[in-house]
Design an enzyme around this catalytic site. Structure first.
Site, PDB file in Angstrom:
ATOM      1  N   LYS A  48      55.456  32.910  35.473  1.00 19.21           N
ATOM      2  CA  LYS A  48      55.718  32.437  36.836  1.00 19.21           C
ATOM      3  C   LYS A  48      55.332  30.969  36.988  1.00 19.21           C
ATOM      4  CE  LYS A  48      55.204  37.097  38.705  1.00 19.21           C
ATOM      5  NZ  LYS A  48      54.231  38.109  39.175  1.00 19.21           N
ATOM      6  N   GLY A  89      66.456  50.072  39.091  1.00 24.31           N
ATOM      7  CA  GLY A  89      65.085  50.585  39.161  1.00 24.31           C
ATOM      8  C   GLY A  89      64.578  50.506  40.589  1.00 24.31           C
TER       9      GLY A  89
END
Lengths: 436, 436
Positions: B205, B12
């Site tokens: 995260k 991608g």
């Protein structure tokens, strides 16, 4: 490997911090490294003064060879500072196959090449995170995760003393001499502050940053260095009016096969993150072609932050030793044979925007004479500010220029400063406001 | 070693960035590493779309096993994203003895334990700098030069979409829905923005940051997560009046053998460096017992910054391979057998200062009822602001509390929100202004 033995030379404030860190976080480090870091010997001429940390009997010695020549010691931490005897000791330790961790920017800025060559020959590591930005992990990031980048710019606020003084001048509107005196009383500035306030310490650190960012040798003598002693409260006030703060910046820029390497007071826009690096904090902003701008911020000096960086380097070497290797990368992150000799661009050739404060007598035609001389030298004016007449019949006239060449500025000023309408030497501060 | 062969799965935007970086800076990396990084195979279901980068014929494949099972490939970069098939592919690559570099926070936040265990068994590295903060080298610094620190706090602005929206709301006084819509048009927010604006991405995260800082496993489900969709323009204005900015913060704190792990909109003082992290930028502030506070700032997403982090990890592994070793450290920086299971403190037990905006009918005695209920629950008021009567007979009453317990706040609000003088549910935003 149960244990890695370390020797320390130079038992000052940072040395005491290293002892304290190993004492407090030794088990944590063992959980991370899978081995214990054992500080076997500490050498210093003075082994009687109490440093506020506990040291086992027999650890302290006045004989540096008990560190440098002990075959059990794998890593030597050098915290003596200065050129000699630090240089000789480091070279002897390397010759004896020891890895080096140092906080000594002066040593590396001047004798780095000799030390790196010796380390290459012996296949040992030389790490020096603590030499720039105290505890801030900037050098290890440049060598490490940012390795894929071609860097274009490095900007740094690297000296806590200068930044403390400029911050207080900014906050209190006070003059340099006054704040310096107070900073000396508080222990934030040395009795002889030359090394810090004249930018020399910052220039040392810039040399190391440039070497790592650009893979080049840098000759300290070629780094253009100006300190903060010429900054007046009035400059800080004008800066504020124009939307800037004044910081002592280390500036490195890549321009093809040449680099800019300069240290000087610089106006940066108040909304730049670097403008918020206040007091004794340091900040470093790098710009890489892939990462873009990246900034680091933290305590740039002090016993504990510096010990953090020193032990971080020790841990890095310890991971190698645990994995069974000696050297994993060269000191600058580039292969030793790949280090270049990029030329430093002469200061006259750099371009910048400029703030110039003229100290003129308040007579008709002054502005015409000044702007005429600027125009004659290809300097175009972006904005101008003249404040009310002062009591002694002089007025400060402030001119902000568009991008101009340093040599043109110097030429123009050499003319303007001889005008009879000019009372004293004009004050020039470079502006850095064009960051991506 | 002349060359290290790499395989990439998932072609991608970031994958294209990796190709671009190796193409542009391949020689630079070779100067640093002493070996060439060669991207041998790229696997993706779609190999026909033009990604704007040049790829040699034969490099692209739709058969992922040409990457996972190629004995020549030493390092596999996983950029598929999501849980499956990323998990299976990564496990298969590890089983085949390949080192892993990934940007996949969701995968590691949920399946990290399984992946790390597999990597330990095979003695390979798993690195994931790109999973947190885009190009910012924060994870490598925690594992690396900051290793000597016991961390007490980690605060992060970790989601560019949320920060972009909050920054524009702050700058323009606009409402959430309006800015979100515009951000979607500009490509700064997904068509379904839930993952970002509800804080889920930030929570992923945070899990990784906590694992590295504290050496612990973290169960994503226990991370208290609130997004920014309930923030109104009026809250941002009140925040400004009190000297704060509102940011979506990931907050991790160590409290003995427990940790706080929470994601929520947070008021921070305007003069904190984190308050200046605007737009799509990310910022992470760590606090260690030796380094003190240290902040990192940079681009938190995007093709090029993320590729910088991915290649930084690849380079790290390449240095190992050049030095002749396979694995140098475990994924979390702690020995695999040293990783703990620290408990996450229940949200009700945390303490904070609070901003509470009550939507009250403008009737006599309102304030007495509210402050009475707060007092009954041990909540003391630091300051209060009530603005002019609005047209619909309701007034916002804003109260800033002193440090209070979350469960007390919740209890008080469960009472207050049932008062007949209260028109709608009160809005609560936690305040973080007590950083060392």
């Amino acid at each position: 490997m149960n244990e890695i033995k370390i020797g320390l030379i130079g038992f000052g404030t940072i040395g005491a911090g290293v002892v304290k860190l190993l004492d407090k976080n030794g088990s944590l480090l063992e959980e991370k490294l899978g081995t214990r870091l054992f500080l076997k010997k500490i050498a210093d001429l003075d082994i009687s003064t109490d440093r506020g940390v506990e040291v086992e009997p027999g650890v302290l010695t006045t004989n540096v060879d008990e560190v440098l020549c002990d075959p059990e010691i794998a890593i030597v931490i050098e915290l003596i500072g200065g050129y000699e005897p630090a240089r000789s000791f480091v070279l002897k330790a390397i010759a004896n196959g020891k890895h080096i961790v140092t906080a000594n920017k002066a040593l590396l800025a001047v004798h780095g090449e000799e030390i790196y060559a010796a380390a290459e020959k012996k296949g040992v590591e030389v790490l020096f995170e603590a030499a720039v930005g105290g505890g801030i992990p900037v050098l290890s990031s440049i060598r490490g995760n940012l390795a894929g980048n071609n860097f274009s710019t490095v900007l740094g606020i690297l000296n806590g003393t200068c930044n403390y003084i400029l911050t207080r001048m900014t906050q209190e509107g006070a003059d340099f001499a006054e704040v310096l005196k107070n900073a000396q009383q508080l222990g934030y500035a040395e009795a002889d502050p030359t090394f810090d306030v004249e930018g020399i310490d910052t220039a040392h650190k810039l040399c190391l940053l440039l070497s790592l960012c650009f893979g080049t040798r840098v000759d300290l003598k070629e780094v253009s260095t100006e300190g903060i002693s010429s900054i007046a409260a009035v400059d800080i006030n004008f800066a504020r009016d124009f939307g800037y703060k004044i910081k002592l910046l280390a500036i490195g820029k890549r321009d093809g096969e040449r680099i800019e390497a300069r240290v000087h007071p610089t106006m940066i826009p108040v909304n730049y993150p670097l403008a918020d690096v206040n007091g004794v904090f340091n900040g470093i902003r790098l710009s890489g072609d892939f990462v873009g701008p990246v900034m680091f911020y933290g305590r740039g000096a002090g016993m504990e932050p510096t010990a953090s960086a020193v032990i971080g380097d020790v841990a890095d070497i310890a991971r190698n030793l645990v994995a069974g290797i000696s050297r994993r990368s060269a000191p600058l992150g580039f292969g030793d044979d790949k280090v270049k000799n990029l030329t430093i661009k002469p200061m006259g050739e750099i371009t910048s925007k400029y703030y110039i404060r003229f100290n003129a007598f308040d007579r008709p035609g002054v502005l015409a004479k000044i702007s005429g001389a600027l125009g004659d030298n290809n300097i175009s004016i972006e904005s101008m500010m003249q404040t009310a007449r002062s009591t002694n019949c002089t007025v400060p006239i402030v001119i902000m220029t568009h991008e101009a060449r340093e040599m043109d500025i110097r030429k123009a000023l050499s003319v303007i400063d001889t005008f009879d309408v000019i009372k004293e030497k004009s004050n020039v501060i470079r502006i850095e406001d064009n960051l991506e």
